[in-house]
Every structure is written in structure tokens, then in C-alpha cells.
Design an enzyme around this catalytic site. Structure first.
Site, PDB file in Angstrom:
ATOM      1  N   HIS A  32       0.837  -1.212   0.000  1.00  0.00           N
ATOM      2  CA  HIS A  32       0.000   0.000   0.000  1.00  0.00           C
ATOM      3  C   HIS A  32       0.861   1.246   0.000  1.00  0.00           C
ATOM      4  O   HIS A  32       1.996   1.238   0.485  1.00  0.00           O
ATOM      5  CB  HIS A  32      -0.943   0.018   1.213  1.00  0.00           C
ATOM      6  CG  HIS A  32      -0.251  -0.143   2.536  1.00  0.00           C
ATOM      7  ND1 HIS A  32       0.129  -1.370   3.034  1.00  0.00           N
ATOM      8  CD2 HIS A  32       0.132   0.764   3.464  1.00  0.00           C
ATOM      9  CE1 HIS A  32       0.717  -1.216   4.209  1.00  0.00           C
ATOM     10  NE2 HIS A  32       0.743   0.081   4.485  1.00  0.00           N
TER      11      HIS A  32
ATOM     12  N   HIS B 176       0.728   5.180   1.350  1.00  0.00           N
ATOM     13  CA  HIS B 176       0.041   6.188   2.159  1.00  0.00           C
ATOM     14  C   HIS B 176       0.027   7.496   1.367  1.00  0.00           C
ATOM     15  O   HIS B 176       1.076   7.924   0.864  1.00  0.00           O
ATOM     16  CB  HIS B 176       0.806   6.466   3.452  1.00  0.00           C
ATOM     17  CG  HIS B 176       0.880   5.320   4.407  1.00  0.00           C
ATOM     18  ND1 HIS B 176       0.143   5.269   5.560  1.00  0.00           N
ATOM     19  CD2 HIS B 176       1.628   4.179   4.392  1.00  0.00           C
ATOM     20  CE1 HIS B 176       0.428   4.154   6.227  1.00  0.00           C
ATOM     21  NE2 HIS B 176       1.328   3.474   5.534  1.00  0.00           N
TER      22      HIS B 176
HETATM   23  P1  5GP Z   1       1.881   0.398   7.450  1.00  0.00           P
HETATM   24  O1  5GP Z   1       2.265   0.543   8.903  1.00  0.00           O
HETATM   25  O2  5GP Z   1       1.879  -1.045   7.048  1.00  0.00           O
HETATM   26  O3  5GP Z   1       2.674   1.262   6.516  1.00  0.00           O
HETATM   27  O4  5GP Z   1       0.414   0.983   7.311  1.00  0.00           O
HETATM   28  C1  5GP Z   1      -0.719   0.277   7.684  1.00  0.00           C
HETATM   29  C2  5GP Z   1      -1.792   1.308   7.911  1.00  0.00           C
HETATM   30  O5  5GP Z   1      -3.040   0.642   7.904  1.00  0.00           O
HETATM   31  C3  5GP Z   1      -1.683   2.034   9.246  1.00  0.00           C
HETATM   32  O6  5GP Z   1      -1.541   3.431   9.027  1.00  0.00           O
HETATM   33  C4  5GP Z   1      -2.987   1.702   9.960  1.00  0.00           C
HETATM   34  O7  5GP Z   1      -3.535   2.797  10.652  1.00  0.00           O
HETATM   35  C5  5GP Z   1      -3.880   1.260   8.838  1.00  0.00           C
HETATM   36  N1  5GP Z   1      -4.852   0.254   9.203  1.00  0.00           N
HETATM   37  C6  5GP Z   1      -4.639  -0.864   9.967  1.00  0.00           C
HETATM   38  N2  5GP Z   1      -5.755  -1.581  10.070  1.00  0.00           N
HETATM   39  C7  5GP Z   1      -6.714  -0.915   9.356  1.00  0.00           C
HETATM   40  C8  5GP Z   1      -8.091  -1.191   9.104  1.00  0.00           C
HETATM   41  O8  5GP Z   1      -8.668  -2.188   9.553  1.00  0.00           O
HETATM   42  N3  5GP Z   1      -8.758  -0.286   8.326  1.00  0.00           N
HETATM   43  C9  5GP Z   1      -8.136   0.832   7.838  1.00  0.00           C
HETATM   44  N4  5GP Z   1      -8.890   1.652   7.089  1.00  0.00           N
HETATM   45  N5  5GP Z   1      -6.849   1.100   8.051  1.00  0.00           N
HETATM   46  C10 5GP Z   1      -6.138   0.238   8.817  1.00  0.00           C
END
Ligand code: 5GP
Ligand code: ZN
Length: 136
Positions: free
Chosen positions: A100, A102
Site C-alpha cells: 500500500h 500512504h
Molecule cells: P503500514 O504501517 O503497514 O505502513 O500501514 C498500515 C496502515 O493501515 C496504518 O496506518 C494503519 O492505521 C492502517 N490500518 C490498519 N488496520 C486498518 C483497518 O482495519 N482499516 C483501515 N482503514 N486502516 C487500517
């Protein structure tokens, strides 16, 4: 679809999310823990773990969707800038293992700060690591 992947479940409509943009290959929805107002995540519908493994079409489509979303955030929310961020593996803060991007709208008066203090490197240090990366 990967079992136990929350983003696959969001893409399949099995978990709720606030979707803001979608097409055949990608989906964008609100991050549940936003860093700023409008913080969204863009994913390819296909599952892959992260930047190391995402296919080139999914990477291209997701990047293009992130650009479209950035333009939409500027138009609709009036943000003053955007950060595009990707985390690849836990060492780089990845916590959800479905690739993903951001898309984080930034505002002149928002409270976010750089998490690092950049330090100027000596030319020898840059040359050494550059040679290691180039290999051969
Ligand atoms: P990462 O830390 O992998 O770069 O980003 C994962 C993101 O997913 C985090 O910013 C977190 O807040 C978001 N996230 C985690 N679980 C969920 C969810 O169930 N729904 C949504 N919409 N976002 C989520
Ligand atoms: Zn997935």
C-alpha cells in the site's frame, strides 16, 4: 486474495472502510489512524506482501492512483502538500502486509515533523556505499 489479510478483506467488501476512489485494479480508503485530515491508503486489489514483491503492473497502477488521489485531496480538502509514503518490512515500519501507499495530505499548520535529523555525509562515505550498491 490472501487469507487473514485485512486489506484483501477490505477490497472484497468483507470489512468496512471509507472508500474514496476505486478502479478495476486499485482501491483507496481512509486510514483508520490518520496522521492528518484525509490520510488515505491506496492498494492494488491483488495481494502482494510489499514493495519487494508487488508486480510491476500493480505498482504502476497503484502509483498512478496515488497521484490521482493527491490531486483530488488538493482540490477537495485544500491541502498545501502531500507526502507519499511506503513501508516495506517491519524494519521500515510496515505493519499491514498487503502492498500500500500512504497518501498523506499536508497543511501548512499541521503538527507533523520529520522523524529523522538528516546529517551531511563525507564524500568518502557516499562513494563507499555507492560502490557497494553498484557492485561488480
Ligand atoms: P503500514 O504501517 O503497514 O505502513 O500501514 C498500515 C496502515 O493501515 C496504518 O496506518 C494503519 O492505521 C492502517 N490500518 C490498519 N488496520 C486498518 C483497518 O482495519 N482499516 C483501515 N482503514 N486502516 C487500517
Ligand atoms: Zn491482501
Amino acid at each position: 486474495m490472501a487469507e487473514d489479510c485485512i486489506f484483501c478483506k477490505i477490497a472484497a467488501g468483507e470489512l468496512p472502510s471509507e472508500i474514496v476512489q476505486e478502479d478495476e485494479d486499485t482501491l483507496a480508503f481512509m486510514d483508520i489512524n490518520p496522521w492528518t485530515r484525509g490520510h488515505a491508503l491506496v492498494i492494488p486489489r491483488n495481494h502482494s506482501r510489499n514493495l519487494y514483491e508487488v508486480g510491476e503492473n500493480d505498482l504502476r497502477n497503484t502509483s498512478n492512483a496515488a497521484q490521482r488521489l493527491a490531486l483530488r485531496l488538493r482540490e477537495r480538502l485544500g491541502c498545501d502538500g502531500v507526502n507519499l509514503l511506503n513501508a516495506c518490512e517491519p524494519a521500515a515500519w510496515q505493519s499491514v502486509f498487503h502492498f500500500h501507499l500512504h497518501v498523506i495530505p499536508r497543511y501548512d499548520d499541521d503538527p507533523l515533523q520529520l522523524p529523522v535529523r538528516p546529517r551531511q555525509a563525507e564524500p568518502d562515505e557516499l562513494a563507499e556505499v555507492a560502490a557497494e550498491i553498484r557492485g561488480g
